[in-house]
Write a protein that holds these residues in place. Structure first.
Motif, short mmCIF file in Angstrom:
data_model
loop_
_atom_site.label_atom_id
_atom_site.label_comp_id
_atom_site.label_asym_id
_atom_site.label_seq_id
_atom_site.Cartn_x
_atom_site.Cartn_y
_atom_site.Cartn_z
N VAL A 74 0.85 -1.20 0.00
CA VAL A 74 0.00 0.00 0.00
C VAL A 74 0.88 1.25 0.00
O VAL A 74 1.92 1.30 0.66
N ALA A 75 0.47 2.24 -0.77
CA ALA A 75 1.14 3.55 -0.76
C ALA A 75 0.07 4.62 -0.64
O ALA A 75 -0.99 4.53 -1.27
N VAL A 76 0.34 5.64 0.17
CA VAL A 76 -0.61 6.72 0.39
C VAL A 76 0.01 8.04 -0.09
O VAL A 76 1.12 8.38 0.29
N THR A 77 -0.73 8.75 -0.91
CA THR A 77 -0.35 10.09 -1.35
C THR A 77 -1.35 11.06 -0.78
O THR A 77 -2.55 10.95 -1.04
N ALA A 78 -0.87 12.01 0.02
CA ALA A 78 -1.75 13.03 0.61
C ALA A 78 -1.57 14.33 -0.17
O ALA A 78 -0.44 14.78 -0.37
N GLU A 79 -2.67 14.88 -0.62
CA GLU A 79 -2.68 16.17 -1.29
C GLU A 79 -3.35 17.17 -0.35
O GLU A 79 -4.54 17.04 -0.08
N VAL A 80 -2.60 18.11 0.15
CA VAL A 80 -3.14 19.10 1.08
C VAL A 80 -3.16 20.45 0.37
O VAL A 80 -2.13 20.92 -0.11
N VAL A 97 -5.01 6.34 -2.06
CA VAL A 97 -4.44 5.13 -1.49
C VAL A 97 -4.32 4.07 -2.58
O VAL A 97 -5.33 3.62 -3.12
N GLU A 98 -3.09 3.72 -2.91
CA GLU A 98 -2.84 2.65 -3.88
C GLU A 98 -2.95 1.33 -3.15
O GLU A 98 -2.12 1.02 -2.28
N LEU A 99 -3.98 0.57 -3.50
CA LEU A 99 -4.22 -0.73 -2.87
C LEU A 99 -3.81 -1.85 -3.81
O LEU A 99 -4.01 -1.75 -5.02
N PRO A 100 -3.26 -2.94 -3.28
CA PRO A 100 -3.00 -4.10 -4.13
C PRO A 100 -4.33 -4.69 -4.60
O PRO A 100 -5.38 -4.46 -3.98
N ASP A 101 -4.29 -5.43 -5.68
CA ASP A 101 -5.52 -5.96 -6.29
C ASP A 101 -6.41 -6.70 -5.30
O ASP A 101 -7.64 -6.56 -5.35
N HIS A 102 -5.82 -7.47 -4.39
CA HIS A 102 -6.64 -8.27 -3.47
C HIS A 102 -7.40 -7.41 -2.45
O HIS A 102 -8.27 -7.92 -1.76
N LEU A 111 -11.50 -1.23 4.89
CA LEU A 111 -10.19 -0.95 5.46
C LEU A 111 -9.91 0.55 5.46
O LEU A 111 -9.43 1.11 6.46
N LEU A 112 -10.24 1.23 4.37
CA LEU A 112 -10.03 2.68 4.30
C LEU A 112 -10.93 3.43 5.27
O LEU A 112 -10.50 4.39 5.91
N GLU A 113 -12.16 3.00 5.41
CA GLU A 113 -13.07 3.63 6.37
C GLU A 113 -12.54 3.49 7.79
O GLU A 113 -12.54 4.46 8.56
N ALA A 114 -12.09 2.29 8.14
CA ALA A 114 -11.55 2.07 9.49
C ALA A 114 -10.28 2.87 9.71
O ALA A 114 -10.06 3.42 10.79
N SER A 130 -12.43 19.63 4.42
CA SER A 130 -12.93 18.67 3.42
C SER A 130 -11.83 17.64 3.18
O SER A 130 -10.69 17.98 2.88
N VAL A 131 -12.19 16.35 3.31
CA VAL A 131 -11.25 15.26 3.08
C VAL A 131 -11.93 14.23 2.20
O VAL A 131 -13.05 13.80 2.47
N GLU A 132 -11.22 13.82 1.15
CA GLU A 132 -11.69 12.77 0.27
C GLU A 132 -10.65 11.65 0.30
O GLU A 132 -9.45 11.91 0.13
N VAL A 133 -11.10 10.42 0.55
CA VAL A 133 -10.22 9.26 0.54
C VAL A 133 -10.57 8.44 -0.69
O VAL A 133 -11.71 8.02 -0.86
N ILE A 134 -9.56 8.24 -1.55
CA ILE A 134 -9.79 7.56 -2.83
C ILE A 134 -8.91 6.32 -2.92
O ILE A 134 -7.69 6.41 -2.74
N ALA A 135 -9.54 5.18 -3.20
CA ALA A 135 -8.78 3.95 -3.43
C ALA A 135 -8.40 3.90 -4.90
O ALA A 135 -9.21 4.13 -5.78
N GLU A 136 -7.13 3.61 -5.15
CA GLU A 136 -6.65 3.53 -6.53
C GLU A 136 -6.04 2.17 -6.79
O GLU A 136 -5.66 1.47 -5.93
#
Length: 136
Positions: A74-80, A97-102, A111-114, A130-136
Motif C-alpha cells: 500500500v502507498a498513500v499520497t496526501a494532497e493538502v 491510497v494505492e491498494l493491491p488488487d486483493h 479498510l479505508l473507512e476504518a 474537506s477530506v476525500e479518501v480515494i482507493a486507486e
C-alpha cells in the motif's frame, strides 16, 4: 493527558526555518510560487501532507494486520490544499491510497473507512476540513 511521545518544532513563519528540538529536521521554508513566493523551500502544507501520508499508511497497515490482511504494498499520497475563504485560507485534502488488487472492492473500502476513523491526523481534522479518501 499523559502522552506517549511529543514532537517539538520551532519556526518563525513561512519565510524562515523549521527546526525540531532534536535537530533531526532543519528545513528552509518558503511561500510556494503559486502564492507569490520563490518556492525555494518547503511549506507547511507539504510537511503536513508528508506526515499524514506516513501516519495513514502506518495506521492502515496496523488495521490490516489485525484483520489478517496483507497491506505491505500500500502507498498513500496526501494532497493538502490551501483553499481561499473570506478573510482566510482553509485546508482541504485528498488521500489517494494505492491498494493491491486483493484489497480492491469491499475489503479495501472497509479498510479505508476504518483507517480514516482511526488515523490520528484524520481524526484531528475530522469535521474541520474537506477530506476525500480515494482507493486507486
Amino acid at each position: 493527558m499523559n502522552p506517549t511521545y511529543t514532537a517539538v518544532a520551532t519556526s518563525s513563519g513561512r519565510e524562515s526555518r523549521a527546526v525540531t528540538a532534536d535537530g533531526q529536521l532543519d528545513v528552509h521554508l518558503a511561500f510556494p510560487k503559486e502564492m507569490g513566493g520563490t518556492g525555494d523551500g518547503l511549506n507547511p502544507e507539504q510537511l503536513f501532507a508528508a506526515g499524514w501520508a506516513a501516519c495513514f499508511s502506518t495506521t492502515l497497515g496496523l488495521i490490516a494486520k489485525d484483520r489478517g490482511l496483507d497491506a505491505k504494498d500500500v502507498a498513500v499520497t496526501a494532497e493538502v490544499s490551501l483553499v481561499p475563504a473570506p478573510g482566510r485560507f482553509d485546508l482541504a485534502a485528498v488521500l489517494r491510497v494505492e491498494l493491491p488488487d486483493h484489497l480492491h472492492g469491499e475489503p479495501g473500502k472497509k479498510l479505508l473507512e476504518a483507517t480514516h476513523a482511526t488515523c490520528p491526523y484524520s481524526r484531528a481534522v475530522q469535521g474541520n476540513i474537506s477530506v476525500e479518501v480515494i482507493a486507486e
